[in-house]
Design an enzyme around this catalytic site. Sequence first.
Site, PDB file in Angstrom:
ATOM      1  N   HIS A 164      36.849  37.984  47.465  1.00 36.06           N
ATOM      2  CA  HIS A 164      37.153  38.078  48.986  1.00 36.06           C
ATOM      3  C   HIS A 164      38.639  38.441  48.789  1.00 36.06           C
ATOM      4  O   HIS A 164      39.242  38.346  49.742  1.00 36.06           O
ATOM      5  CB  HIS A 164      37.154  36.754  49.766  1.00 36.06           C
ATOM      6  CG  HIS A 164      36.752  35.610  49.481  1.00 36.06           C
ATOM      7  ND1 HIS A 164      36.983  34.648  48.935  1.00 36.06           N
ATOM      8  CD2 HIS A 164      38.571  35.008  50.118  1.00 36.06           C
ATOM      9  CE1 HIS A 164      37.791  33.655  48.881  1.00 36.06           C
ATOM     10  NE2 HIS A 164      38.517  33.822  49.956  1.00 36.06           N
ATOM     11  N   ASP A 229      23.663  35.451  52.541  1.00 35.30           N
ATOM     12  CA  ASP A 229      22.955  33.734  52.027  1.00 35.30           C
ATOM     13  C   ASP A 229      22.873  34.185  50.588  1.00 35.30           C
ATOM     14  O   ASP A 229      23.630  32.862  50.197  1.00 35.30           O
ATOM     15  CB  ASP A 229      21.178  34.443  52.139  1.00 35.30           C
ATOM     16  CG  ASP A 229      21.349  33.659  53.930  1.00 35.30           C
ATOM     17  OD1 ASP A 229      22.058  33.566  54.546  1.00 35.30           O
ATOM     18  OD2 ASP A 229      20.204  34.170  53.968  1.00 35.30           O
ATOM     19  N   SER A 305      41.937  29.821  47.628  1.00 38.57           N
ATOM     20  CA  SER A 305      41.233  30.586  47.204  1.00 38.57           C
ATOM     21  C   SER A 305      41.329  31.567  45.687  1.00 38.57           C
ATOM     22  O   SER A 305      42.821  31.932  45.654  1.00 38.57           O
ATOM     23  CB  SER A 305      40.652  32.006  48.170  1.00 38.57           C
ATOM     24  OG  SER A 305      40.249  31.146  49.794  1.00 38.57           O
TER      25      SER A 305
END
Length: 372
Positions: A164, A229, A305
């Site tokens: 990400h 998910d 992150s």
Amino acid sequence: MAGVPTLILFLCTVKDVLPSSSHWKPTWPSYKVPVILPQSTLNLDKPQFDAETKLEVVSSCGLECHKRSPLPTYEEVKDYLSYETLYANGSLVETEVGIYIISRGSDGSQSRSRTKRQIYGYDSRFSIFGKDFLLNYPFSTSVKLSTGCTGTLVAEKHVLTAAHCIHDGKSYVKGAQKLRVGFLKSKVKHGNKGANITSSKMPEKMKFQWIRVKRTHVPKGWIKGNANDIGMDYDYALLELKKPHKRKFMKIGVSPPARQLPGGRIHFSGYDNDRPGNLVYRFCDVKDETFDLLYQQCDAQPGASGSGVYVRMWKRQHQKWERKIIGIFSGHQWVDMNGTPQDFNVAVRITPLKYAQICYWIKGNYLDCRDG
């Protein structure tokens, strides 16, 4: 080819078991690592680089949600482990892979404060000061990405981070084409008189030296999942630098079950946004796990992150202690614990399949990726 439930059970087989001796050392297990090889490539249109960088992933699909999810089929896993490669000139290539076994001989999270959400009670993070720590292993393996995330040196020219930090699941982020990696170094030149004399009350000032990224690899599981998910299970990426960094790096390893981790704990260091310019170290217990994720409450803030989650265990073959990266810090999830929402920070585990993929990206030869 057998279905993936059989494949995954096979790949989970551990050759070394936990002995009962009181003198037992936490030892790196041996895994049956598969082989993941490119099968075909396809040139894609150049991306627009129009996504805003998000320094954390927030998902409402928590622990039970992931545990209830059916195991993917073999074809689905191949699809998830296929990947995109972005080059510094903006060109983009998609690679399909094959997987082979070779025998050895909740909603509402957005309404809460981001600061409170990732700090659990007393803030247990430690800022690392002074070049004697920052420039020495293992802290020296932590680097800063120009998009604002953290990464970890895992080879002479490679950095492991979160997907990400590069791609929001729909598009590459602004700055991904000119992505750089920052290495902390001392501002003081050693040639100056008195350069090594610093006040005990004043930490030595550091600065970042930046190296451009040559290419990045992002698994299709992240791009197709888009943090839903399955997406968080594939929130990892590998960056190849344009030149070697000349620092000691930390090897990757297959993530053992939480019960086998020394003290049940994990460690990672990152550049948390609320402490600009500081490298922040933390450790904590693993609370739970799925096949792909580790659930923990290590204090963290956006910017951490992409940090490499590591442990130190005994390497029986080499008869020495060795640290390895077993996961990548991804972000945050709300988890329904017996009807009560509870928040966790989440790390993506390096499974045997992910190890085989990342190792091949680094080495380019599956024969060098048999030891997980």
